[in-house]
Each structure stands twice: as C-alpha cells, then as structure tokens.
Design an enzyme around this catalytic site. Structure first.
Site, short mmCIF file in Angstrom:
data_model
loop_
_atom_site.label_atom_id
_atom_site.label_comp_id
_atom_site.label_asym_id
_atom_site.label_seq_id
_atom_site.Cartn_x
_atom_site.Cartn_y
_atom_site.Cartn_z
N ARG A 150 0.78 -1.04 -0.05
CA ARG A 150 -0.16 0.17 0.01
C ARG A 150 0.91 1.17 0.06
O ARG A 150 1.63 1.34 0.78
CB ARG A 150 -1.10 0.07 1.13
N GLU B 89 7.41 -0.03 10.91
CA GLU B 89 5.94 0.02 10.28
C GLU B 89 5.05 0.13 11.52
O GLU B 89 5.42 -0.24 12.56
CB GLU B 89 5.82 -1.49 9.43
N GLY B 90 3.56 0.25 11.09
CA GLY B 90 2.50 0.11 12.13
C GLY B 90 1.93 1.56 12.72
O GLY B 90 1.26 1.38 13.41
#
Length: 474
Positions: free
Chosen positions: A125, A368-369
């Site tokens: 994404r 990430e996250g």
C-alpha cells in the site's frame, strides 16, 4: 472543506441525526473492530472509527496515485530481487538497527541455501498526502510504501456505502451518487488466489499469520471470506503455532499440523516486539519453505525507510527499472525530499539543518505500524542526542508535508460529537504475482482514505489516531 458540505457542517441538529444513522449503518455494514478491553473476543464489538462526511480529494491527484501504482509494484519487485542494492543500501542501517539486522541475516541465510519459493506475491500500500504549495496548488507526495501487513483493505470497502447513506440523509443525493465503489479486499484476495493456484496443490491452504492480540480481525475476515468463496481453505496461525506445529519435508514444502500450506499471508511480523528467539526460528522456517510468502523477507526489506530514501537519489530508479523511463518519471513525481543520516559529511550537514529547523522535517525510524515518527521539538531532542552516534543511521529525514485542513466530524465509540480540523492520507493498494521471472499479475486493488485531527502528527487507525474515510473527488 468542499463547498458541498459547508451548509451542513455547522447544522448541529442535522449532524446529530446523520451521526446516529451513520453509526448504525456502519454496524450493519460490518465496519467493526473488537474492543480494547476484549481484543480477542467477537461477542463484544464496536464500529471502527470513521468520518461523518466523505473528505474532499483532488481528482487529478487521486488519478495520479492510481496511475503510478503498477509502477510501484514493479519497483518493489525489482528491489526485492536485487541483492547487491539491498546489501549496499542497508549496510549502515544493519549496524545500528538490530531488528533490520536480524531480518537481513535471515535473508542472507535463505539466499545461501537457495530459494525454494517458485512464486512471489506482493501486496503493498503506497501512502500519500496532498502537499499544499505557497500558491495554493496541491501536489501528491508519497509518505511511505508498506510491503508487509498493509491493513484496512477490508473495512474500507464497507465505508463508502455508509457515507453514501449519510449524504442522502443530509439531502445530498446527487453528491452521494458520485462516491466511487471500492473493494480492496476483493483485489487482495485475487492476488492470494492467483499465488495459491500457481503453487499447484488443490489440497493446500492459505495461512494468515496473525498477531496474539487480534482487534482488527474483521478487516482480515473480509479477505478470508473472499478466499473461502473461491473454495480456497484458510487457517489462522501465530508465530508460536508455527514454532510448535510447523515442519518442512524433503522438498521444503511447509506443513502445519500435517496440512500443506501454499501461501503465508503476513498480518504480523513488522515490529521488533513480535519476536523472541522462538518466533525468529519460526520466521526462518517459513522463509526457508517452498510456500509463497506475502511478503518474502526480501520484499519486507524493500519496504524499509532506508530503501525509500535511497530510491530518491538521482539515477537509482533508472538502474532498478532499466527500459521503463515513463514509470521512473511517474514514480519520481510523487517523491518528497528524503535525506540520509549516514555517518559522514552529508549526514552531518542534514542533521545540523534539522536541529536548527525541526519543523521542516519528519524523523523516521525503520518501523511500520504507525506512531513511530518524530516531529518538532521531539525530533530536535532525539537528533541532538544521537547526532554523533552511529545510531542516527537507523533513521532517515523527510520533508514535512503541509496539507490543507478541512472540517469534519470524527466518529469514535464513547467520544463526543464535535467538529475538527482534519487532514487526510490516501493509500493505494497494489497486488502483483511473479512466477520465476514472469509477472503474471500487476494491478492497483483499491484505495484507503484515513483522516485525523490536525493536532495529531502521527498514527493510523489501528493506533487509535486516524479514522476511516471515503474520498469525495473535487
């Protein structure tokens, strides 16, 4: 705010009525999350947070983001196959960042043994914001590309219908008809199904590798149900299950409790806290196997912030995508300013610039996250502390993007209904499948719009800051 909503955004009575309808519609549509109190139980759930009104998005920039997604798929795939590029780019980072170093060790070990995996599946994404220039024109600027566990493709497919209903309740029937259909879950499942088919065993299953705490299970179920509807079996396992039940046969086929696994779809494994010794061993077992990993470890490394920064250097895209000048131009047009903090003169200079003027930049670790980036005074403090240490090489700097805020209501369970100044982030899902050297699938698979109040610098939906949204193209 888009002119279309100016008349309703300050009408308290109309907003209250529309919000009540919106919440019930979201629950009916399945826009659900488990609660923080009982994150592993589905008998008490609530609606995933979302905006009352769809947010304005410039049509030209929305179309630009879709048009470049296949190029980004090509690029991520090219980076994942380029050992020399990954080695050179991550050389300084793996000295300073233990997590990236451990991923890289597994990557090298698997390469030395020889890849057993014949089919490669990428689900990514690419996230953007709309940078507002001094003259008021907006430009599409990439924030990052997520190559592992890119989420909310399921829940966002439920959001457009809710917003369509809200607009009708507010007397905006014509505007409601302009909201685009959007079902990323279907596109993601298409990629997984193609990889499963090419793996070539009708009896084998798709394994969702999931977290210990599973608040966002309904988002994953949207993709899972699409697979069951294609008669593809799905199992949900955690790293500790892989450690206890996983095995490889002589051909390095992966078995879980005696059941063959064709595809491993990671919804876990992107943060250091996930891993203890046995989970690292489980990760190595998965990577050594013939199963299609989404992502394989090379593709996870391709999504690191350090790689993102290196891609912005002049000439790098041309080397990675030879013979694709149009793709290179489309990709480069989305880049924000990205800067290396490697040791040496260049890194010293950019660190000093950021300490002197921290509001110009974002400091990004290799994580990430959501919720990891540093801004303003916090950025200055961290850089001051690490400016003379090798630790700074585990970060990159990026120009801070300045979007135009718009008014909206952020609907969250147990929160008051109040208008907020908001900014949005657009994500485009991409899916590709490669068999050997042949790309057999490469497409954009839908979009995700997330919106947050301007006072929050960082954080996504799962982090409790942003909420789900729908683009209203203007």
């Amino acid at each position: 705010m888009a002119a279309a909503w100016q008349d309703v955004v300050r009408d308290a009575a109309a907003v209250r009525e529309a919000a009540a309808v919106a919440v019930d519609a979201a629950l009916l549509a399945g826009g659900l999350m488990r609660t923080g109190e009982q994150p592993n139980a589905s008998d008490v759930v609530n609606y995933a947070p979302f905006t009352l009104l769809p947010s304005p998005v410039p049509r030209a920039l929305f179309e630009q983001a879709y048009a470049v997604q296949q190029d980004f798929n090509l690029l991520v795939d090219a980076v994942s196959q380029n050992k020399e590029f990954l080695e050179q780019t991550l050389a300084s980072t793996i000295k300073a960042d233990d997590f990236t170093a451990q991923l890289f060790r597994i990557y090298m070990q698997v390469l030395e043994e020889g890849l057993a995996q014949p089919v490669f599946l990428g689900i990514n994404r690419s996230d953007y914001m709309f940078d507002c220039g001094l003259d008021g024109t907006a430009a599409l600027r990439q924030i990052e590309i997520n190559t592992i566990a890119a989420s909310f493709g399921g829940l966002t497919s439920r959001t457009a219908d809710v917003h369509r209903l809200v607009l009708k309740v507010l007397g905006k029937t014509e505007e409601a008809s302009h909201l685009l259909p959007n079902n990323p879950a279907k596109g993601l499942a298409l990629g997984i199904a193609k990889a499963w088919e090419l793996y070539g065993s009708q009896r084998a299953v798709v394994m969702f590798l999931v977290e210990e705490v599973q608040r966002n299970i309904f988002d994953q179920r949207c993709v899972e149900i699409e697979l069951w509807n294609r008669n593809i079996g799905v199992v949900r396992k955690r790293f500790r299950d892989v450690f206890e039940q996983g095995s490889l046969d002589a051909s390095r086929r992966l078995y879980m409790d005696g059941q063959e696994v064709a595809v491993v779809y990671y919804r876990e494994g992107y943060v250091p806290q996930t891993y203890n010794q046995q989970n690292w061993e489980a990760r190595l077992l998965l990577e050594r196997s013939r199963a299609v990993k989404c992502p394989d470890i090379a593709t996870q490394l391709a999504g690191t912030k350090k790689v993102q920064q290196e891609l912005s250097r002049p000439g790098t895209l041309e080397k990675l995508l030879p013979g694709h000048p149009e793709a290179v131009a489309r990709i480069r047009a989305t880049f924000a300013g990205l800067y290396s903090l490697d040791e040496g003169e260049e890194g010293d200079r950019i660190a000093a610039t950021a300490i002197a003027d921290p509001d110009r930049f974002v400091l990004k670790p290799q994580r990430e996250g959501g919720g990891n980036n540093l801004y303003g005074e916090e950025l200055r403090e961290v850089l001051e502390k690490i400016k003379d240490s090798p630790e700074r090489t585990s970060y990159i700097l990026m120009d801070k993007i300045k979007p135009q805020p718009a008014l909206n209501y952020l609907l969250r369970a147990h929160s008051p209904l109040q208008v907020s100044e908001c900014i949005s982030e657009l994500g485009i899902f991409g899916v590709y499948v490669r068999q050997g050297q042949q790309l057999v699938l490469n497409q954009a698979a839908g979009h995700l719009l997330r919106t947050k109040a301007v006072e929050h610098a960082d954080g996504g939906v799962a982090a409790g800051v942003a909420v789900l949204d729908t683009p209203y193209l203007v």
